[in-house]
Motif scaffolding. Structure first.
Motif, PDB file in Angstrom:
ATOM      1  N   GLU A 256       3.275   7.283 -10.984  1.00 12.20           N
ATOM      2  CA  GLU A 256       2.347   7.737 -11.274  1.00 12.20           C
ATOM      3  C   GLU A 256       1.553   5.819 -11.111  1.00 12.20           C
ATOM      4  N   LEU A 257       1.062   5.278 -10.627  1.00 12.33           N
ATOM      5  CA  LEU A 257       0.592   3.640 -11.214  1.00 12.33           C
ATOM      6  C   LEU A 257       0.871   3.268 -12.414  1.00 12.33           C
ATOM      7  N   GLN A 258       1.610   2.465 -12.508  1.00  7.59           N
ATOM      8  CA  GLN A 258       1.527   1.829 -14.043  1.00  7.59           C
ATOM      9  C   GLN A 258      -0.082   1.174 -14.353  1.00  7.59           C
ATOM     10  N   SER A 259      -0.694   1.128 -15.658  1.00 11.10           N
ATOM     11  CA  SER A 259      -1.706  -0.011 -15.577  1.00 11.10           C
ATOM     12  C   SER A 259      -1.109  -1.488 -16.088  1.00 11.10           C
ATOM     13  N   LYS A 260       0.417  -1.590 -16.481  1.00 12.26           N
ATOM     14  CA  LYS A 260       0.480  -2.466 -16.853  1.00 12.26           C
ATOM     15  C   LYS A 260       0.775  -3.099 -15.735  1.00 12.26           C
TER      16      LYS A 260
ATOM     17  N   VAL B 148       0.228  -1.215   0.295  1.00 12.62           N
ATOM     18  CA  VAL B 148      -0.126  -0.206  -0.228  1.00 12.62           C
ATOM     19  C   VAL B 148       0.479   1.542  -0.183  1.00 12.62           C
ATOM     20  N   SER B 149       1.999   1.253   0.042  1.00 14.61           N
ATOM     21  CA  SER B 149       2.715   2.143   0.162  1.00 14.61           C
ATOM     22  C   SER B 149       3.267   2.970  -1.020  1.00 14.61           C
ATOM     23  N   ARG B 150       3.246   2.250  -2.278  1.00 15.97           N
ATOM     24  CA  ARG B 150       2.719   2.528  -3.390  1.00 15.97           C
ATOM     25  C   ARG B 150       1.739   3.441  -3.867  1.00 15.97           C
TER      26      ARG B 150
ATOM     27  N   TYR C  16       3.716   0.120   6.492  1.00 14.64           N
ATOM     28  CA  TYR C  16       4.122  -0.402   5.183  1.00 14.64           C
ATOM     29  C   TYR C  16       4.751   1.655   4.873  1.00 14.64           C
ATOM     30  N   PRO C  17       6.176   1.912   5.366  1.00 16.70           N
ATOM     31  CA  PRO C  17       6.565   3.420   5.489  1.00 16.70           C
ATOM     32  C   PRO C  17       6.968   2.930   3.342  1.00 16.70           C
ATOM     33  N   GLY C  18       7.493   4.037   3.061  1.00 14.85           N
ATOM     34  CA  GLY C  18       7.978   4.838   2.033  1.00 14.85           C
ATOM     35  C   GLY C  18       7.088   5.641   0.933  1.00 14.85           C
ATOM     36  N   ASP C  19       7.966   6.008  -0.046  1.00  8.75           N
ATOM     37  CA  ASP C  19       7.166   7.098  -0.896  1.00  8.75           C
ATOM     38  C   ASP C  19       6.302   6.543  -1.884  1.00  8.75           C
ATOM     39  N   PRO C  20       5.553   7.062  -2.498  1.00  7.12           N
ATOM     40  CA  PRO C  20       4.695   6.516  -3.547  1.00  7.12           C
ATOM     41  C   PRO C  20       5.478   6.275  -4.470  1.00  7.12           C
TER      42      PRO C  20
END
Length: 321
Positions: A272-276, A160-162, A265-269
């Protein structure tokens, strides 16, 4: 007092002694002392002037040295840039070895029957062969690096961190002109301009109640057209059925632009989420509202740091979409 004695004429000293035999000696000593002090003062002033002159010259020398140092650095930089830009010298070409015919007069008859007198000419030059081999090696390295990068990217981290989840305020809302079950929201997420969001809230939702309320949005989805209207984010809702849909409610005190994070769930998102990669599709089944109405991912709550957890207004044990 020898230097002071030279400053006075003996006749002057004799005249002083004659005029005042008692105090003449003291007057004479006073004049000698005054003369020495005057001379030392003059020497001190000359020394100060010389020191100031040396300081000025020293400052000028420092300035000249600094200019020379900068010029030297600039020359070194130009020389380095020229060396990097200049093409590498071509590899030396190897000329074929000279062929020498074998003399048959100095050997017995038949001794050189199996030895060729001349070497066959090469089919291509050594330089061309080396070029082909170099290109082949470069192609192999490129293919290897590509395969390595693909092998490293086969199993990217999926949690979920993404997701770039932010708090937004719904400024305006209206029905979609081409779809009765969809609506268009204008949402402030703490940026220079609000985002347009197309969502499927159901035909029974009272849209006027949404105006001015806070919501949770997924902001790093790729913008896409939904029935001819560009949607720039995803509005997170919880639902137990198609007819019962609620917006996730941020904690009290939240403001547009606040990040929603997850303690485990640390981290930077992603930018842009890739649709693939289908990151949202993989994570969505684990986004749930628990029995207490708290939104969570695998048991870890949706948290706005320092303000609290995101909740469903009234639903429990339902999915988030």
């Amino acid at each position: 007092m020898d230097n002071a004695d030279n400053l006075f004429n003996p006749s002057l000293a004799a005249a002083l002694m004659k005029l005042d035999p008692e105090d003449g000696e003291q007057i004479l000593e006073y004049f000698k002392t005054h003369a020495l002090l005057t001379r030392e003062k003059a020497l001190l002033q000359a020394s100060v002037r010389e020191q100031k002159k040396l300081l000025v010259e020293n400052s000028k020398l420092k300035k000249d040295i600094e200019e020379l140092r900068l010029q030297l650095q600039e020359k070194q930089r130009r020389r380095t840039a020229k060396a990097l830009l200049s093409p590498a010298p071509p590899p030396p070409t190897l000329s074929p070895a000279p062929t020498t015919p074998v003399s048959q007069t100095a050997s017995p008859a038949g001794a050189t029957a199996g030895v060729p007198t001349n070497r066959p000419p090469p089919s291509s030059s050594s330089h061309d062969q080396r070029e082909r081999q170099s290109r082949r090696r470069r192609g192999e390295r490129k293919a290897r690096s590509t395969s390595d990068s693909l092998s490293l990217g086969e199993e990217p981290k999926v949690d979920v961190s993404r997701l770039d989840l932010r708090i937004g305020r719904i400024l305006n809302v209206r029905r979609h002109p081409l779809a009765e079950t969809m609506s268009i929201q204008e949402v402030d997420v703490g940026e220079n301009a609000p985002r347009m969001v197309v969502s499927k809230l159901g035909g029974k939702t009272n849209l006027e109640e949404l105006r001015g309320s806070l919501a949770v949005l997924l902001c790093n989805v790729k913008a896409c057209k939904v029935r001819s209207v560009v949607s720039q984010a995803r509005l997170l809702c919880c639902s137990s059925s198609d007819d019962c849909i609620e917006l996730l409610a941020p904690p009290t005190g939240s403001a547009p632009g606040d990040r929603v994070t997850f303690l485990n769930y640390p981290g930077d998102p992603d930018r842009e989420l890739q649709s693939k990669q289908k990151v949202w599709e993989l994570l969505q089944p684990d986004l749930l509202v628990d029995c207490k109405g708290v939104a969570n991912y695998k048991g870890c709550g949706f948290e706005v740091k320092g303000k609290g957890l995101c909740r469903a207004p009234s639903l429990t044990n339902c999915t988030i979409r």
